[in-house]
Design a protein around this motif. Structure first.
Motif, PDB file in Angstrom:
ATOM      1  N   PRO A   5      -2.048   4.918   2.049  1.00 40.97           N
ATOM      2  CA  PRO A   5      -1.732   4.369   0.871  1.00 40.97           C
ATOM      3  C   PRO A   5      -1.494   5.304  -0.264  1.00 40.97           C
ATOM      4  O   PRO A   5      -2.173   6.144  -0.549  1.00 40.97           O
ATOM      5  CB  PRO A   5      -2.692   3.176   0.730  1.00 40.97           C
ATOM      6  CG  PRO A   5      -3.056   2.914   1.964  1.00 40.97           C
ATOM      7  CD  PRO A   5      -3.009   4.540   2.772  1.00 40.97           C
ATOM      8  N   GLU A 266      -0.465   0.730   5.935  1.00 42.89           N
ATOM      9  CA  GLU A 266       0.620   0.533   5.014  1.00 42.89           C
ATOM     10  C   GLU A 266       0.967  -0.871   5.065  1.00 42.89           C
ATOM     11  O   GLU A 266       0.793  -1.828   6.202  1.00 42.89           O
ATOM     12  CB  GLU A 266       1.823   1.358   5.086  1.00 42.89           C
ATOM     13  CG  GLU A 266       1.563   2.607   5.006  1.00 42.89           C
ATOM     14  CD  GLU A 266       2.849   3.746   5.175  1.00 42.89           C
ATOM     15  OE1 GLU A 266       2.729   4.549   4.594  1.00 42.89           O
ATOM     16  OE2 GLU A 266       3.635   3.205   5.935  1.00 42.89           O
ATOM     17  N   ALA A 300       4.723   0.394   1.484  1.00 42.08           N
ATOM     18  CA  ALA A 300       5.700   1.390   1.884  1.00 42.08           C
ATOM     19  C   ALA A 300       6.975   1.147   1.452  1.00 42.08           C
ATOM     20  O   ALA A 300       7.733   2.230   1.085  1.00 42.08           O
ATOM     21  CB  ALA A 300       5.446   1.801   3.401  1.00 42.08           C
TER      22      ALA A 300
END
Length: 323
Positions: A5, A266, A300
């Protein structure tokens, strides 16, 4: 970097998590070796040894998956490899549940048949010491460092958004319970309570089953596209609501439904948007996508799909407050 992240301290925490994983492996090698030396015929110690042996799986999987999930998408796996970790955890958690069930039945049968444990002696400095007394400091070594490792792992799991690491941390933090049960079983045997050892083994096996169920639920949720939950899995994650709110702020959006899925550490989201006008430029959609992606560092990608009307299956995923 893929799989991490975009948080300021994420890479630093990843290195810390890798170090903790290696420390866990080295630590577990010591606990398994010591337990094997003092186990004897104790059901509680045998169960504790198997629990520690199974505890190798999470840190090993973490280290392997950390490299594996960074592989770029290809023709065979166009969405990348992040979910391979969760698939591995499904298998390991099923094994954990199976071993826990076996140990539960084994311990219960020893109680039913009134099988007395055989705990021998150990030569030490020219004297024979009852192995049960030597097992107590070994069990303390199994409990205290594990609890501290679990607390450290939990602190790294949040910035990484790693639910498998969080589940591993919870298992480590709770390890004092199984070690404590084993100590009570050994002390009980020392005072002539033969059943205390098997009873302790049953309690530890229940803890193994609980840990296996926690990991199974976490991993299965990921591979079945469950709506994201908070790291402790106690409530729904608000990221979908925040994305929908940001999209409704855009002047060209009339209605929107957002669906979010977890992809390893993500998150990815797809937003079906009904525009106020029939014509909407690609540049406007692209600009909005970039804006929405900033809602949460775990995101993402956000895919925006303009539609005239919301598909029936998509409308069912509408956020409760929008219904």
């Amino acid at each position: 970097m893929r799989g991490i992240p975009e948080r300021p301290d994420a890479r630093k925490q990843l290195k810390k998590a890798q170090l903790l994983a290696w420390l866990s492996i080295a630590y577990l090698m010591s606990t398994v070796s010591l337990l094997f030396m003092v186990m004897g015929g104790s059901q509680a110690l045998k169960t504790e040894l198997l629990e520690d042996a199974l505890s190798f799986v999470p840190p090993v999987l973490f280290l392997v998956s950390d490299r594996f999930t960074r592989k770029e998408p290809d023709r065979k796996y166009p969405f990348g490899y992040e979910r391979a970790v969760s698939a591995g955890y499904v298998g390991s958690s099923i094994a954990l549940l199976a071993v826990g069930a076996f140990l539960l039945i084994d311990g219960a049968m020893k109680l039913v048949t009134a099988e007395h444990p055989t705990i021998g002696g150990f030569p030490l400095f020219g004297h024979v010491v009852w192995t049960g007394w030597l097992a107590i400091p070994v069990l303390l070594w199994c409990a205290i460092p594990a609890h501290l490792l679990g607390r450290a792992k939990r602190k790294t799991a949040e910035p990484l958004n790693d639910k498998n690491l969080a589940a591993d941390a919870a298992m480590n933090e709770a390890n004092w319970q199984s070690a404590g049960a084993a100590i009570l079983g050994i002390v009980g045997v020392a005072f002539g309570l033969w059943w205390a050892d098997s009873a302790a083994g049953v309690l530890i096996s229940l803890e193994i089953i609980r840990s296996g169920w926690t990991e199974f639920r976490t991993a299965l949720g990921d591979v079945t596209d469950r709506s994201p939950l908070t790291l402790d899995e106690k409530e729904d994650d608000s990221v979908g609501e925040r994305i929908a709110e940001r999209l409704r702020e855009q002047p060209w959006v009339a209605d929107v439904v957002v669906r979010v899925r977890e992809r390893g550490r993500e998150l990815t989201a797809e937003a079906h948007v009904v525009p106020k006008e029939d014509s909407i430029s690609v540049d406007e959609v692209s600009r909005t996508g970039e804006l929405v992606c900033k809602v949460d560092p775990r995101l993402a990608e956000v895919t925006i799909a303009p539609v005239r009307t919301l598909p029936e299956d998509v409308a069912k995923a509408r956020q409760p407050e929008d219904a």
